[in-house]
Design a protein around this motif. Structure first.
Motif, mmCIF file in Angstrom:
data_model
loop_
_atom_site.group_PDB
_atom_site.id
_atom_site.type_symbol
_atom_site.label_atom_id
_atom_site.label_comp_id
_atom_site.label_asym_id
_atom_site.label_seq_id
_atom_site.Cartn_x
_atom_site.Cartn_y
_atom_site.Cartn_z
ATOM 1 N N VAL A 177 0.760 -1.363 -0.020
ATOM 2 C CA VAL A 177 -0.007 -0.021 -0.058
ATOM 3 C C VAL A 177 0.734 1.086 0.041
ATOM 4 O O VAL A 177 0.693 2.282 -0.794
ATOM 5 C CB VAL A 177 -0.860 -0.147 1.213
ATOM 6 C CG1 VAL A 177 -1.657 1.270 1.435
ATOM 7 C CG2 VAL A 177 -2.183 -0.971 1.204
ATOM 8 N N ARG A 183 -4.272 2.500 -1.230
ATOM 9 C CA ARG A 183 -4.771 1.250 -1.439
ATOM 10 C C ARG A 183 -5.702 1.234 -2.653
ATOM 11 O O ARG A 183 -6.504 0.233 -2.895
ATOM 12 C CB ARG A 183 -5.457 0.766 -0.346
ATOM 13 C CG ARG A 183 -5.861 -0.706 -0.119
ATOM 14 C CD ARG A 183 -6.324 -1.113 1.315
ATOM 15 N NE ARG A 183 -7.001 -2.426 1.163
ATOM 16 C CZ ARG A 183 -7.384 -2.821 2.362
ATOM 17 N NH1 ARG A 183 -7.692 -2.281 3.447
ATOM 18 N NH2 ARG A 183 -8.155 -4.080 2.321
ATOM 19 N N HIS A 298 -7.377 2.196 6.167
ATOM 20 C CA HIS A 298 -6.938 2.804 4.747
ATOM 21 C C HIS A 298 -8.285 3.747 4.292
ATOM 22 O O HIS A 298 -8.067 4.680 3.383
ATOM 23 C CB HIS A 298 -6.629 1.701 3.841
ATOM 24 C CG HIS A 298 -5.370 1.205 4.173
ATOM 25 N ND1 HIS A 298 -5.238 -0.283 4.118
ATOM 26 C CD2 HIS A 298 -4.092 1.754 4.703
ATOM 27 C CE1 HIS A 298 -3.987 -0.459 4.350
ATOM 28 N NE2 HIS A 298 -3.276 0.654 4.736
#
Length: 684
Positions: A177, A183, A298
């Motif tokens: 990531v 992401r 995320h």
């Protein structure tokens, strides 16, 4: 004996309030997605720190002085029950949010849902951006299981051949990531629609290419993550420096014991069994089967460009008293109270910048706990050193999860010649203070600040805090005394004992708080008005809670605003007046600590860096500052009263901590909006 709500159970109740925001349909969709990420991130840290600590307590079968828990196994069992309930609620909210995203024509596409154009796009994106960061681990061939990072997510891959189902191999791929820059991959989409692919699904789509050399043609890939014990063990038995000890502790943290595994419930059973064995986990541990997406933290960075609504946060504004004039010059005439995030943090940066270039400034002393990743404060301090100023920075290297960043800042400052203090053994420096020394025509003056929040321009846009900019000579003298102690901690606490205006921790703050509460108790018993208003992040200190309980029984009116941990049982038939206790969870994180004592009508008002927790009262260097200006005292009281009237985002902190919203037939009050309006319209 005083009955308290266990600290960890209370914390889970707080995180449930965060989840309530994600489930609230009146909250903008982009914010609901973000609150899911905040909830997930909070829970990860809870397991890394609190659950890990409880497990340690259980293993060594002793009671740790800094915790009031008496039965860690009982608390762990309750944590597991509540965590399971919250996970079910989380999945329900995510399903609702995902459906709402779809109604807004925002779609998450997996590796089997791409059209021809998107397939080509992902193949190219993988080749150009992802492939260089992919290192598959053929785990069956590795004698020692790799030291997987606990903040990462991984794909657990089971491979087989169409011609021979028994030929089955396992592999792990860390989803890169950070290396890829996020992401989320925004795909080519038809007009009016926004298709997004998660990085792990892009990797899944390319598995045949990744493993082409092995001859496997069938793949099952499912996400998993695990959480390690994040307690930072620092060995104080040797003679190495604090920096060397911290560096060693950080390396050891990366090898911390796994305490929780989250995984896709559809994961290959054989791979799951293998994973549990290699991680040393059993099915009695914190196993969290769930959907195909994990590590929702995320989602705090979900692509904002896909949202069509243009609603934005109201922008911070420069305090009117600081417009068009040097900050240091204004402070020679009067104190200024900055209320973040409504007021801009820029004047704090400007104050340090001005001092860096002012030929009359001799020295700057500042305490830093958490800094922005691209800190303008550090840049200003570096320039101050280059301009010949004597710069002293207290850089707390043990600030949890900011240790590595602070080590780097320490090196940056040391390299240019600043004097960097790196903390005290067995104690953190949590005070937010600054003093600037200036000499003009033979006369020495001091100015600076005391703050409830970090010297961090990024979080100042999101956290509710107060920063008192002042040239008050008594406050500045006490800040100098605190720095004298920090420079010579081995000489004892006599520097702190000499503080005349600031109330420092450790130790002194408890004594002073007891005096302040006792004064209100005495007033109440004599039939006089008596009131205490307290705002803070956490209230867990048993002795102070007991003292508040005594005050409530004596007839002191008590009003509490506590965002997070709340261990007090606020409902008691023996209280002369009911305690009003609320928690506000809204767009901004309520981070300020403000205490008001009626004091027979001559109210005493304090801002502080300290919460009412044992660690803040007994084990940290903190600074609590009385606000002397009548205008600024009233400003803080007005802000507290606005929050106490909140009937939109305030939840009741009752004995059950069931997070019921404050109910009212009166006009809706959303305190964060009202505070902004109050400050933007205020005349000075």
């Amino acid at each position: 004996m005083l009955k308290l709500i266990p600290r960890d159970i209370s914390w889970l109740s707080f995180n449930e309030r965060v989840l309530q925001e994600a489930s609230d349909h009146s909250v903008p969709l982009r914010e609901r997605v973000k609150f899911l990420g905040i909830f997930s991130n909070n829970r990860d840290e809870f397991f890394r720190v609190r659950v890990a600590s409880l497990k340690r307590m259980l293993e060594i079968e002793t009671k740790m002085k800094m915790h009031s828990e008496k039965n860690p196994q009982k608390i762990l069992d309750e944590v597991q029950r509540l965590n399971t309930e919250q996970q079910l609620s989380f999945e329900k909210v995510w399903t609702e949010v995902l459906a709402e995203l779809n109604r807004k024509n925002i779609f998450l596409k997996n590796d089997k849902q791409l059209n021809a154009e998107q397939k080509k796009f992902i193949l190219d994106f993988f080749d150009n951006e992802i492939s260089a960061n992919i290192v598959p681990l053929m785990v069956e061939n590795i004698k020692k299981f790799p030291n997987l990072r606990d903040k990462s997510i991984f794909l657990g891959i089971a491979m087989s051949k169409t011609t021979d189902k028994s030929d089955r191999k396992y592999a792990i791929i860390e989803v890169p990531v950070t290396a890829v820059g996020g992401r989320f991959i925004v795909l080519p989409s038809k007009e009016g629609s926004h298709d997004i692919m998660l990085l792990e699904d892009a990797i899944k789509f390319n598995l045949p290419d990744i493993f082409s050399f092995l001859g496997y043609d069938e793949f099952e890939a499912h996400i998993f993550k695990f959480t390690r014990d994040a307690e930072l063990d620092i060995d104080n038995s040797d003679t190495t420096t604090i920096i060397q000890k911290l560096e060693k502790g950080l390396k050891n943290r990366k090898k911390g014991k796994p305490i929780r595994l989250s995984y896709d419930e559809n994961m290959d059973a054989g791979f799951l069994e293998y994973l549990l064995n290699r991680l040393g986990l059993s099915k009695k541990d914190n196993l969290m089967p769930g959907g195909s997406i994990h590590n929702f933290r995320h989602f705090m960075d979900f692509p904002s460009e896909v949202f069509t609504d243009k609603a934005k946060r109201k922008q911070p504004f420069i305090h009117p008293l600081l417009l068009g004039e040097r900050v240091g010059d204004v402070l020679q005439r009067r104190d200024v109270l900055l209320n973040f995030p409504y007021h801009s943090f820029t004047p704090v940066i400007d104050m340090i910048r001005e001092a860096a270039f002012d030929p009359d400034v001799i020295s700057i002393k500042i305490a830093c706990y958490r800094l922005a990743s691209q800190s303008k404060i550090i840049n200003a301090l570096v320039n101050a050193v280059r301009n010949g100023k004597d710069v002293t920075v207290m850089m707390e290297l043990k600030a949890r999860f900011d240790e590595e960043a602070n080590l780097q800042w320490q090196q940056t400052l040391t390299d240019v010649g600043a004097k960097v203090l790196t903390g005290i053994q067995d104690m953190k420096v949590h005070a937010k203070i600054c003093v600037i020394k200036k000499r003009v025509k033979g006369k020495t003056t001091h100015y600076g600040f005391v703050s409830t929040g970090n010297v961090n321009e990024k979080t100042a846009k999101l956290y509710g805090d107060h920063c008192l900019l002042t040239a008050n000579r008594f406050i500045m003298a006490d800040i100098n005394r605190i720095f004298n102690f920090l420079q010579k901690p081995s000489t004892g606490f006599h520097f702190l004992e000499k503080c005349k205006t600031l109330i420092p921790s450790p130790g002194f703050i408890r004594t002073e708080l007891n005096k302040l509460i006792d004064y209100e108790i005495t007033a109440a018993k004599k039939g006089h008005d008596a009131e205490i208003i307290l705002k803070m992040n956490s209230m867990a200190d048993a002795k102070l809670i007991e003292k508040l309980t005594e005050a409530a029984k004596a007839g002191v009116v008590i009003k509490l605003i506590v965002r997070g941990i709340f261990c007090m049982q606020s409902e008691n038939k023996k209280f002369k007046y009911p305690i009003k206790a609320i928690s506000i969870i809204d767009e901004y994180l309520e981070h300020a600590r403000v205490w008001v004592f009626h004091n027979r009508g001559n109210q005493k008002v304090y801002i502080s860096s300290a919460d009412w927790m044992i660690r803040n009262i007994e084990h940290r260097i903190e600074a609590t500052c009385p606000v002397k200006s009548p205008q600024l005292k009233q400003e803080l009281i007005d802000i507290l009263n606005i929050q106490l009237k909140d009937n939109t985002k305030a939840r009741i902190l009752n004995n059950e901590l069931n997070n019921e919203y404050v109910a009212s037939n009166e006009e809706a009050v959303r305190s964060q909006e009202e505070i902004y309006n109050y400050l933007v319209n205020k005349r000075y």
